[in-house]
Motif scaffolding. Structure first.
Motif, PDB file in Angstrom:
ATOM      1  N   THR A   1       0.804  -1.222   0.000  1.00 51.41           N
ATOM      2  CA  THR A   1       0.000   0.000   0.000  1.00 51.41           C
ATOM      3  C   THR A   1       0.836   1.270   0.000  1.00 51.41           C
ATOM      4  O   THR A   1       0.326   2.345   0.302  1.00 51.41           O
ATOM      5  N   ALA A   2       2.120   1.168  -0.329  1.00 56.24           N
ATOM      6  CA  ALA A   2       2.922   2.380  -0.460  1.00 56.24           C
ATOM      7  C   ALA A   2       2.388   3.217  -1.617  1.00 56.24           C
ATOM      8  O   ALA A   2       1.825   2.686  -2.571  1.00 56.24           O
ATOM      9  N   PRO A   3       2.553   4.534  -1.556  1.00 55.44           N
ATOM     10  CA  PRO A   3       2.093   5.376  -2.668  1.00 55.44           C
ATOM     11  C   PRO A   3       2.831   5.011  -3.943  1.00 55.44           C
ATOM     12  O   PRO A   3       4.024   4.705  -3.916  1.00 55.44           O
ATOM     13  N   PHE A   4       2.127   5.030  -5.051  1.00 55.42           N
ATOM     14  CA  PHE A   4       2.713   4.649  -6.337  1.00 55.42           C
ATOM     15  C   PHE A   4       3.513   5.837  -6.865  1.00 55.42           C
ATOM     16  O   PHE A   4       3.122   6.517  -7.806  1.00 55.42           O
ATOM     17  N   SER A   5       4.650   6.090  -6.228  1.00 55.05           N
ATOM     18  CA  SER A   5       5.424   7.296  -6.488  1.00 55.05           C
ATOM     19  C   SER A   5       6.774   7.143  -5.817  1.00 55.05           C
ATOM     20  O   SER A   5       6.989   6.234  -5.025  1.00 55.05           O
ATOM     21  N   ASP A   6       7.698   8.056  -6.122  1.00 54.59           N
ATOM     22  CA  ASP A   6       8.908   8.138  -5.315  1.00 54.59           C
ATOM     23  C   ASP A   6       8.506   8.561  -3.906  1.00 54.59           C
ATOM     24  O   ASP A   6       7.638   9.407  -3.729  1.00 54.59           O
ATOM     25  N   ALA A   7       9.142   7.984  -2.908  1.00 50.05           N
ATOM     26  CA  ALA A   7       8.779   8.313  -1.530  1.00 50.05           C
ATOM     27  C   ALA A   7       9.842   7.779  -0.589  1.00 50.05           C
ATOM     28  O   ALA A   7      10.688   6.967  -0.972  1.00 50.05           O
ATOM     29  N   ILE A   8       9.803   8.249   0.644  1.00 50.47           N
ATOM     30  CA  ILE A   8      10.563   7.628   1.728  1.00 50.47           C
ATOM     31  C   ILE A   8       9.554   7.045   2.705  1.00 50.47           C
ATOM     32  O   ILE A   8       8.606   7.722   3.117  1.00 50.47           O
ATOM     33  N   ILE A   9       9.738   5.781   3.049  1.00 52.68           N
ATOM     34  CA  ILE A   9       8.827   5.086   3.952  1.00 52.68           C
ATOM     35  C   ILE A   9       9.553   4.838   5.275  1.00 52.68           C
ATOM     36  O   ILE A   9      10.625   4.233   5.299  1.00 52.68           O
ATOM     37  N   TYR A  10       8.963   5.304   6.358  1.00 54.91           N
ATOM     38  CA  TYR A  10       9.531   5.153   7.700  1.00 54.91           C
ATOM     39  C   TYR A  10       8.731   4.073   8.424  1.00 54.91           C
ATOM     40  O   TYR A  10       7.519   4.195   8.582  1.00 54.91           O
TER      41      TYR A  10
END
Length: 368
Positions: A272-281
Motif C-alpha cells: 500500500t505504499a504510494p505509487f510514487s517516489d517516496a521515503i517510507i519510515y
C-alpha cells in the motif's frame, strides 16, 4: 484496445489506482468502475477517462439470490464482454464476477471459485486465499509492466527545496492513528523552519494537536475544513507530505509533492505504499507488519517507536538520507515497478523476481 479497471473499495484504494489509470489512459481507452462514494466529480477533475459508479448493494443482493438477469441489468447488458482487458484490483468475489462480466480477458486478483470464468483466460497474480505478506508488490505496478515493457528510467520528481509541509494527522483506521503526542513533538521540531498545514477528517484530533501552536502564523489547522478538491490543490502547491497510510498519501502520488510515509501496524508498505517516489519510515520491530492474520496486538507498542524529532531530522535530510533498516527509499520506475533501498533484502529480491517473471511471461501463457 479497450480496458476497464474495477476497484470497489474505499477512497484511499481508488486514489492508489490513479497512477495506473493515468498511464493506461495515455494509450488505451479506459473505463474506471467504482462504488458510489460521492467522489465522482472530484475524480473526473483529476483523471482523464470514463468513470462509472456501480450499485454495489444491488449487485451484492443479486449475487446472493443468484438473480443473474438483474445482475446483468445493473452492470449494463450492452457492456458484457466489451472490454479487451478487465483489470480487477480487489480480492473478493463480487469484484471478480464484475470483472469477468466486463472483460474478454481478466488480469489481477482472482477469486478461488473459477466456475464463473469458464473459457476466459486469467492472469493470476496472487490468490485471495494467500497470506498477503507473500504478495509484496502493488498490483498496479505489475499491470504497467505487463502492458508496456520499457527501459527502467527513474521518474524525475520535483527537486524544489522544502518550505511548505502538509501533515496528515489521522487515518480512517483507528488502529493506525498515531498518538497526538507524536504530532505535537513533530510540529515542535519543525515549527521554526517551515510552513505547516494540518489536514485530516478528525476535527477534534486536529484541534488538540494544534492547540499548543495557535500563536504561530506559519501553522494552519485545516482538519475537517477542506473538500477533496481543496486538499488536492494544497498538495499540488506544497513541497512535502508527512502522512500515515491513508487516502491523502495516494492523492499526493498523483502530484509532484515529496512524500514521507509513516507505515505501521498492518500498513504493509510493499502493498500500500504510494505509487510514487517516496521515503517510507517503518517501526524497528520484528512483528511488523502485525502477525500473519494482521491482527494488532492491542497495545500498539510500535506506535511509540516513532519520534517526532527523528521524523523532523528525516525532513531536513530528505533528498540525501540513505535507506536503512527503518527507512526505505522507494523509487518508481517507468516500467511500473518499484525498487526499495533498505529493508528486507529477501523482499526486495522477490519484488524484482515478480516483475521480471511477469515481463518474461508477457508473450507466453497468461497463467502462472
Amino acid at each position: 484496445m479497450k480496458v476497464c479497471v474495477v476497484n470497489l473499495l474505499r477512497l484511499g484504494d481508488l486514489l492508489q489506482s490513479l497512477p495506473l489509470i493515468e498511464e493506461l489512459s495515455k494509450r488505451e481507452r479506459v473505463t474506471f468502475f467504482i462504488p458510489k462514494l460521492n467522489v465522482l466529480s472530484f475524480l473526473k477533475e483529476i483523471v482523464d477517462c470514463e468513470i462509472v459508479e456501480l450499485d454495489i448493494d444491488g449487485l451484492l443482493e443479486c449475487s446472493k439470490t443468484l438473480n443473474f438477469d438483474r445482475f446483468s441489468y445493473l452492470l449494463g447488458k450492452d457492456r458484457a464482454s466489451t472490454f479487451d482487458y478487465a483489470i480487477n484490483l480487489n480480492s473478493f468475489e463480487l469484484s471478480f464476477y464484475i470483472s469477468s462480466f466486463f472483460g474478454k480477458k481478466v488480469l489481477g486478483v482472482t477469486y478461488d471459485d473459477r466456475k464463473i470464468i469458464k473459457d476466459k483466460q486469467f492472469s493470476l497474480l496472487f490468490n485471495s486465499a494467500d497470506n498477503r505478506k507473500k504478495a509484496p508488490i502493488n498490483i498496479s505496478q505489475l499491470y504497467l509492466s505487463y502492458l508496456e515493457n520499457i527501459e527502467n528510467i527513474p521518474v524525475a520528481k520535483n527537486s524544489r527545496s522544502i518550505k511548505n509541509i502538509v501533515i496528515n494527522v489521522n487515518t480512517g483506521s483507528s488502529i493506525r492513528n498515531f498518538p497526538n503526542s507524536f504530532y505535537i513533538n513533530l510540529i515542535e521540531n519543525l515549527k521554526r523552519d517551515y510552513n505547516l498545514f494540518l489536514v485530516g477528517t478528525d476535527i477534534d484530533k486536529g484541534n488538540e494537536i494544534y492547540s499548543p501552536f495557535t500563536e504561530f502564523e506559519n501553522i494552519e489547522n485545516l482538519t475537517g475544513k477542506q473538500s477533496l478538491k481543496e486538499l488536492y490543490q494544497l498538495l499540488v502547491s506544497s513541497d512535502l507530505l508527512i502522512s500515515p497510510d491513508t487516502a491523502t498519501i495516494h492523492m499526493a502520488a498523483r502530484t509532484e509533492i515529496k512524500i514521507l510515509g509513516l507505515y505501521n501496524i498492518s500498513a504493509y508498505y510493499f502493498q500500500t505504499a504510494p505509487f510514487s517516489d517516496a521515503i517510507i519510515y517503518i517501526p524497528n520491530r520484528g512483528c511488523y507488519p502485525c502477525n500473519e492474520d494482521f491482527q494488532p496486538c492491542g497495545n500498539r507498542e510500535c506506535m511509540w517507536d516513532y519520534s517526532g524529532f527523528k521524523v523532523a531530522e528525516i525532513v531536513r535530510k530528505f533528498d540525501t538520507i540513505p535507506g536503512s533498516e527503518r527507512l526505505i527509499r522507494q523509487r518508481r520506475f517507468s516500467d511500473g515497478s518499484l525498487v526499495f533501498e533498505g529493508g528486507n533484502s529477501e523482499e526486495k529480491s522477490l519484488n524484482n523476481l515478480l516483475v521480471s517473471k511477469f515481463l518474461r511471461d508477457k508473450s507466453g501463457s497468461d497463467q502462472w
